[in-house]
Motif scaffolding. Structure first.
Motif, PDB file in Angstrom:
ATOM      1  N   HIS A 187       0.872  -1.169   0.000  1.00 35.63           N
ATOM      2  CA  HIS A 187       0.000   0.000   0.000  1.00 35.63           C
ATOM      3  C   HIS A 187       0.916   1.229   0.000  1.00 35.63           C
ATOM      4  N   PHE A 188       1.090   1.828  -1.153  1.00 40.40           N
ATOM      5  CA  PHE A 188       2.025   2.946  -1.278  1.00 40.40           C
ATOM      6  C   PHE A 188       1.410   4.229  -0.729  1.00 40.40           C
ATOM      7  N   PRO A 189       2.162   4.994   0.051  1.00 37.40           N
ATOM      8  CA  PRO A 189       1.670   6.298   0.489  1.00 37.40           C
ATOM      9  C   PRO A 189       1.773   7.310  -0.655  1.00 37.40           C
ATOM     10  N   PRO A 190       1.025   8.401  -0.584  1.00 32.06           N
ATOM     11  CA  PRO A 190       1.152   9.454  -1.609  1.00 32.06           C
ATOM     12  C   PRO A 190       2.353  10.348  -1.299  1.00 32.06           C
ATOM     13  N   ALA A 191       3.551   9.722  -1.288  1.00 31.34           N
ATOM     14  CA  ALA A 191       4.764  10.415  -0.857  1.00 31.34           C
ATOM     15  C   ALA A 191       5.700  10.644  -2.040  1.00 31.34           C
ATOM     16  N   PRO A 192       6.532  11.693  -1.981  1.00 34.34           N
ATOM     17  CA  PRO A 192       7.426  12.023  -3.098  1.00 34.34           C
ATOM     18  C   PRO A 192       8.426  10.922  -3.441  1.00 34.34           C
ATOM     19  N   PHE A 193       8.848  10.097  -2.436  1.00 32.09           N
ATOM     20  CA  PHE A 193       9.854   9.083  -2.727  1.00 32.09           C
ATOM     21  C   PHE A 193       9.265   7.914  -3.525  1.00 32.09           C
ATOM     22  N   VAL A 194       7.929   7.829  -3.612  1.00 29.69           N
ATOM     23  CA  VAL A 194       7.281   6.743  -4.347  1.00 29.69           C
ATOM     24  C   VAL A 194       7.202   7.130  -5.826  1.00 29.69           C
ATOM     25  N   PRO A 195       7.528   6.223  -6.742  1.00 29.54           N
ATOM     26  CA  PRO A 195       7.361   6.527  -8.179  1.00 29.54           C
ATOM     27  C   PRO A 195       5.948   7.023  -8.463  1.00 29.54           C
ATOM     28  N   GLU A 196       5.842   8.000  -9.354  1.00 26.43           N
ATOM     29  CA  GLU A 196       4.568   8.695  -9.560  1.00 26.43           C
ATOM     30  C   GLU A 196       3.418   7.748  -9.877  1.00 26.43           C
ATOM     31  N   PHE A 197       3.654   6.712 -10.692  1.00 24.97           N
ATOM     32  CA  PHE A 197       2.545   5.834 -11.096  1.00 24.97           C
ATOM     33  C   PHE A 197       1.996   5.030  -9.912  1.00 24.97           C
ATOM     34  N   ALA A 198       2.799   4.887  -8.821  1.00 29.66           N
ATOM     35  CA  ALA A 198       2.374   4.056  -7.688  1.00 29.66           C
ATOM     36  C   ALA A 198       1.875   4.864  -6.497  1.00 29.66           C
ATOM     37  N   ARG A 199       2.029   6.165  -6.521  1.00 31.69           N
ATOM     38  CA  ARG A 199       1.684   6.984  -5.345  1.00 31.69           C
ATOM     39  C   ARG A 199       0.213   6.824  -4.972  1.00 31.69           C
ATOM     40  N   GLY A 200      -0.008   6.481  -3.696  1.00 25.59           N
ATOM     41  CA  GLY A 200      -1.356   6.360  -3.187  1.00 25.59           C
ATOM     42  C   GLY A 200      -2.098   5.126  -3.662  1.00 25.59           C
TER      43      GLY A 200
END
Length: 446
Positions: free
Chosen positions: A243-256
């Motif tokens: 469950h990816f957080p909507p965080a900057p370190f997460v690749p854009e396609f996976a955020r949130g």
């Protein structure tokens, strides 16, 4: 109050009440609240020796800390000097000998780019933020481990300060029992100041990830688990639900987003890798990044966070994976179980080689890990509940533990066979008979 005069170190000491105290005593896991007697900040090996001598004179124990991962097992630090080796940052690569020497504070991120430039690869794990020394002392499972074994067995020499304040270099010919113990036996035997290890020639490999919508997680895990007996040692694969957080370190396609993911690295041709993973690709991933890539791509493949965060974790080495039971927990827990990850073991991880260290092998077919990020008290309760249920499903299939994933104080004898544990305690009694050093998974003297 500290009972002896503080020695002069280049970087000095940090004491309770100092402006930088909270930063100096912090760990990567922000749920920990470490309260040592003081924090030493040595700039070099000579400073480390001075700090150890001070602790001994002051009646303090010594707990080494590098990158501050896996600090939870240290437990209560009352009466303990936290010795932070993060300033020891030497990196020396000898490409002809395929050998690397690094200071005890070096993280993998400072090593991998240099190796990549020479067509070399190390047996690092999932995060470039982890320290080389601590990772190696605890074993070290990485993307190349099914082919080349644990990182601890790639270590060729260590430099450390012993309990009497002496700086020594140990290898297969010098203090061989100590050399054996340090390779997988943890940090209870001294303060490591530098570590030397072998690396592998590797220019390209077939690696990447397939991302699936969350509702395909069960199909993905079942298919992956059924394929494991067919996978050669040249293929290391991990299956995760994140469950990816909507965080900057997460690749854009996976955020949130919540996604099921197969990550893998194959030491071979693209065609062979594609054939091995074809049944998983047939499930219809929404994103597929597999390609022939340089080995440095492996450092970020797992998308681990690089900044400290508050989390709780459980793990186990298991002989089989109860997919349906675990999927029930994953679905019920929702985002409380931030990551459920399963790493394929076996191959060279299970095969002892001549001259191996104390953690020569690890048992089990799969290393299972559940992690929950904790943001508040209600969230903490939900995380604890989800991890307890996750662990309960694994318990009947448990084959052992991987010490680097055990984040709480435990009896470390459970990590080893009785003969290995007896030998580790004998080495501890020889080099640290008064139990000055407090490793994260403690080995007491015989």
């Amino acid at each position: 109050m500290l009972s002896a005069t503080l020695p002069s170190l280049n970087a000095g000491f940090v004491l309770p009440g100092d402006p930088s105290w909270d930063h100096a005593r912090s760990a990567f896991n922000l749920t920990l609240d470490q309260h040592p007697a003081a924090v030493a900040l040595p700039a070099d090996a000579r400073d480390v020796a001075a700090a150890v001598a001070y602790a001994r004179a002051a009646g303090l124990r010594v707990a080494p800390q590098g990158a501050a991962h896996n600090q939870g097992p240290l437990g209560n630090l009352e009466g303990t000097l936290l010795l932070n080796t993060s300033a020891l940052q030497e990196v020396n690569v000898d490409p002809a000998a395929r050998r690397v020497r690094v200071g005890a504070g070096v993280k993998w991120e400072r090593v991998l780019g240099r190796l990549n430039a020479y067509g070399l690869a190390a047996l690092h794990g999932s995060s470039p933020d982890v320290g080389v020394a601590g990772y190696s002392l605890g074993g070290g499972i990485g993307w190349l481990s099914r082919k080349f074994g644990l990182q601890s067995n790639a270590v060729t020499a260590l430099e450390l300060v012993t309990a009497d304040g002496t700086l020594i270099r140990t290898d297969a010919e010098h203090d061989p029992d100590l050399f054996w113990a340090l390779r997988g036996g943890g940090g209870s035997f001294g303060v490591v100041t530098a570590i030397e290890f072998e690396v592998q020639p590797l220019d390209r490999l077939y690696a990447g990830a397939m991302f699936f919508e969350l509702d395909r997680a069960g199909d993905m895990l079942h298919t992956w688990h059924e394929l494991l007996p067919e996978f050669p040692e040249e293929l290391m694969s991990w299956a995760s639900v994140i469950h990816f957080p909507p965080a900057p370190f997460v690749p854009e396609f996976a955020r949130g987003r919540s996604l099921a993911i197969i990550m893998a690295a194959h030491l071979g041709a693209e065609a062979e890798g594609r054939d091995l993973l074809a049944p998983l690709r047939a499930l219809g991933p929404v994103r597929d990044t597999f390609a022939m890539v340089p080995p440095i791509v492996l450092s970020d493949l797992a998308m681990d966070p690089l900044d400290p965060l508050p989390f709780r974790l459980t793990s186990a080495l298991v002989d089989t994976l109860p997919v349906d039971e675990l999927m029930t927990t994953i679905e019920t827990a929702g985002p409380a179980l931030t990551v459920a990850q399963f790493r394929h073991m076996g191959g060279a991880i299970a095969r002892e080689t001549p001259g191996a260290g104390a953690r020569a092998t690890l048992p089990g077919e799969i290393c299972a890990m559940g992690l929950g990020v904790v943001m508040d008290e209600d969230g903490d309760a939900a995380v604890r509940g989800a991890l307890a249920e996750f662990d309960a499903h694994l318990r009947p299939h448990r084959a052992g533990d991987y010490a680097n994933f055990v984040e709480v104080p435990v009896d470390a004898s459970a990590f080893f066979t009785p003969d290995v544990w007896t030998r580790l305690r004998a080495v501890k009694a020889t080099y640290d008979p008064t139990d000055l050093f407090k490793g994260n998974h403690h080995v007491p003297p015989a």
